[in-house]
Design a protein around this motif. Structure first.
Motif, PDB file in Angstrom:
ATOM      1  N   MET A 165       7.867  -0.534 -12.943  1.00  0.00           N
ATOM      2  CA  MET A 165       8.370  -1.675 -13.058  1.00  0.00           C
ATOM      3  C   MET A 165       8.780  -2.118 -14.517  1.00  0.00           C
ATOM      4  O   MET A 165       7.932  -1.804 -15.250  1.00  0.00           O
ATOM      5  N   PRO A 166       9.825  -2.739 -14.726  1.00  0.00           N
ATOM      6  CA  PRO A 166      10.399  -3.218 -16.302  1.00  0.00           C
ATOM      7  C   PRO A 166       8.999  -3.980 -16.886  1.00  0.00           C
ATOM      8  O   PRO A 166       8.224  -4.623 -16.254  1.00  0.00           O
ATOM      9  N   GLU A 167       9.035  -3.461 -18.077  1.00  0.00           N
ATOM     10  CA  GLU A 167       7.634  -4.003 -18.909  1.00  0.00           C
ATOM     11  C   GLU A 167       7.733  -5.535 -18.912  1.00  0.00           C
ATOM     12  O   GLU A 167       6.379  -6.167 -18.660  1.00  0.00           O
ATOM     13  N   GLU A 168       8.841  -6.230 -19.025  1.00  0.00           N
ATOM     14  CA  GLU A 168       8.596  -7.588 -19.096  1.00  0.00           C
ATOM     15  C   GLU A 168       8.309  -8.366 -17.935  1.00  0.00           C
ATOM     16  O   GLU A 168       7.424  -9.116 -17.962  1.00  0.00           O
ATOM     17  N   ALA A 169       8.653  -7.629 -16.832  1.00  0.00           N
ATOM     18  CA  ALA A 169       8.527  -8.209 -15.507  1.00  0.00           C
ATOM     19  C   ALA A 169       6.868  -8.056 -15.131  1.00  0.00           C
ATOM     20  O   ALA A 169       6.253  -8.827 -14.456  1.00  0.00           O
ATOM     21  N   LEU A 170       6.476  -6.800 -15.629  1.00  0.00           N
ATOM     22  CA  LEU A 170       5.066  -6.363 -15.201  1.00  0.00           C
ATOM     23  C   LEU A 170       4.226  -7.252 -15.979  1.00  0.00           C
ATOM     24  O   LEU A 170       3.416  -7.868 -15.229  1.00  0.00           O
TER      25      LEU A 170
END
Length: 614
Positions: free
Chosen positions: A572-577
């Motif tokens: 998952m993209p770091e920001e979303a995670l």
């Protein structure tokens, strides 16, 4: 005269007696013509024989335990003696020349005499032991051994050497056509496995011993059925995963267990690949007192790490693995650390003080219904603990990080499964930030037989109390693997590296839980639904009928190891995670079950909670 001095003098006398005997065999009428020559030759060889006797410690050999290595030492001593005595015969200038074949004949006679007295000592001892055994065991058990391979012949030899065990081998059964009608350690191969009901009465066998450590479960099951049909007790030697040293002893014989019936063909490990990342390294195992964590410790110990760090919360389970390491690996350097992976500052201290280079993260809550009732704890431990350990491993430059995951992380219907899927995301997040030479991976597998959360201990407890055995649903199936097999494949997957991968172990064929219950009832000496009833109780919160090892969209790719696959997963993209994990923790802090489930749905679109009752 002491026993050692007696054996020293006896050997010298026998070896010296070989000289005149050699003259008698070589010459038709040696006396009195060669009397003086033989005497001088024998006296000249006496100091040589005394030196060789001491150099090869022949007088220290225990005759009643004479073995191949002892015989090899004896042969070497006699060989060197023959060479030296040949030189003596060549350089001695006497009235009559010494025939050059005399030292060779003497060597052969010496080997026969010295070896013979040792063999006689062993035979007398074993006969005395057998007589004593018959006094203690009026009717020793006659054992029919299934498997005439290395393990079977080794056990037969052990029984013959130790009649005090009360076991007498009577023959072998083996399906190998090349072994039919052959004899091993003096015992015949009297048929194939299918011949058991026919040959057992002829051999007057009291017991069947399965001595094929590599036999798959279907073979073990067949032997058990045949033995039960013949009314014979049946026991087994441990599987190949348990016999890591390659040694088999009478003490290892045990009753057949359900793990044996589910055995699969042994996996061939690439030990050089495993040694490459473990040998000489500091290895941290979280959850080291648990069933999986402790087995990982046992397996890691084989590969000569510089130090093993045993980290866990339960002091009693850590104490048990400590004692085991003291017994089996006394030379190993290890440290026990009582700590909670949720305590980030304590974990930071561990990484700073001990500088682990390899981490196996096995600490987790795994009980599905319990985590449904306590979802906040699943979040704090399984997600929060993994987040702490992964972050610190990244920060401190850990070379290899292996996260222990589960098939319940696939299309999860439980909080436990969902929490482990998020833990996989966190490991993949770390993999994206890893430096060259670092690898962060997860290893996903199903249920392990004998683990604390396994259904097997519950079934055994229910059978011991007279039943009933409770099964949730007649169609419920699970993948099963033995603890040692799972731990070995975890180590192998760690050796594959491939940063960011989620490895999936080949779990074989799924097994119906009701069939497992029936097997256990039969192995306990009862009949299902006659002596012990089976009751279906209905599925519990968070459970599903079938476990999966992959999500529908993943699929797998093969690795160079036949039992390990890599799932085609995407992190998952770091920001979303980061945002969604924070929301998950906020919900857990608030102890809000619906918010926790909602946060898991945001993180894992395939998460479908069901069956929960607050």
């Amino acid at each position: 005269m002491g026993r050692t001095a007696f054996k020293f003098i006896s050997d010298l006398l026998l070896w010296s007696a070989a000289a005149p005997l050699a003259f008698m065999l070589r010459l038709e009428d040696p006396w009195p013509r060669y009397t003086q020559v033989a005497l001088v030759y024998a006296l000249a060889g006496l100091p040589i024989k005394a030196v060789l006797e001491a150099s090869f410690a022949l007088h220290l050999q225990v005759w009643r335990r004479m073995g191949i290595r002892d015989l090899y030492s004896l042969a070497k001593a006699v060989f060197f003696g023959t060479v030296l005595l040949s030189a003596v015969a060549f350089f001695l200038h006497l009235d009559q020349p010494i025939p050059r074949s005399v030292p060779l004949i003497e060597g052969g006679l010496a080997l026969l005499l010295l070896g013979g007295v040792r063999l006689a000592g062993r035979m007398l001892f074993e006969r005395a032991q057998l007589a004593q055994s018959h006094l203690r065991h009026r009717s020793p058990k006659r054992v029919l051994i299934v498997g005439a391979g290395e393990a079977g012949t080794m056990l037969a030899r052990e029984m013959l050497r130790h009649p005090e065990s009360g076991l007498v081998p009577v023959g072998f059964l083996d399906d190998d056509p090349g072994k039919q009608r052959q004899r091993f350690v003096g015992l015949p191969v009297i048929g194939r496995i299918e011949d058991l009901p026919r040959v057992a009465p002829k051999a007057r066998a009291d017991e069947v011993l399965i001595a094929i450590p590599s036999a798959p479960g279907k073979v073990v099951r067949r032997v058990v059925e045949l033995a039960r049909g013949a009314g014979l007790r049946h026991r087994i030697v441990p599987g190949i995963y348990e016999i890591l040293s390659g040694k088999v002893a009478i003490s290892q014989i045990r009753n057949v267990d359900v793990e044996d019936l589910l055995r699969r063909n042994p996996v061939q490990l690439d030990t050089s690949e495993i040694s490459g990342y473990l040998e000489g390294r500091v290895v941290l195992v979280t959850g080291a007192g648990g069933s999986i964590g402790s087995e990982i410790v046992r397996q890691v110990a084989r590969f000569r790490p510089r130090r093993i760090l045993l980290l866990g919360r339960g002091e009693n389970s850590l104490y048990q693995i400590e004692r085991e390491l003291e017994r089996t690996w006394p030379e190993l350097d290890w440290r026990t650390i009582v700590a909670d992976v949720r305590d980030r500052e304590k974990m930071r201290h561990v990484f700073t003080a001990y500088a682990p280079e390899v981490v196996f993260h096995a600490a987790a809550h795994k009980h599905v219904p319990m985590m449904e009732a306590n979802p906040d704890e699943a979040v704090f431990n399984n997600v929060g603990g993994t987040k702490n350990v992964v972050g610190l491993a990244l920060e401190h430059g850990v070379v290899r990080f292996v996260n222990i995951s589960t098939d319940k992380a696939v299309n999860p219907t439980s909080v436990m499964g969902a929490s482990k899927r998020v833990a996989e995301y966190l490991v993949q997040w770390a993999a994206q930030r890893a430096k060259p030479g670092q690898a962060f991976v997860s290893v996903r597998f199903g249920n392990v037989l004998g683990s604390r959360g396994s259904v097997i201990p519950l079934f055994k407890e229910q059978i011991a109390s007279g039943g009933p055995v409770t099964v949730t649903h007649p169609e419920m199936t699970r993948y099963f693997m033995t603890i040692p097999e799972a731990a070995q494949l975890v180590l192998q997957a760690g050796g594959l590296g491939n940063n960011g991968s989620v490895y999936v172990l080949d779990m074989g064929e799924p097994v119906k839980i009701v069939d497992l219950a029936k097997d256990l009832i039969r192995l306990s000496g009862f009949q299902p639904d006659e002596d012990i009833s089976i009751v279906f109780t209905g599925m519990r919160p968070g459970e599903k009928l079938f476990e999966e090892l992959l999500t529908a969209e993943e699929g797998t790719e093969a690795t160079k190891h036949e039992k390990i696959f890599v799932a085609r997963t995407h992190g998952m993209p770091e920001e979303a995670l980061s945002h969604l994990v924070k929301a998950l923790f906020d919900a857990a802090v608030a102890r809000d079950v619906e918010r926790i489930q909602g946060a898991f749905r945001e993180l894992i679109p395939t998460y479908e909670p069901k069956g929960f009752e607050a």
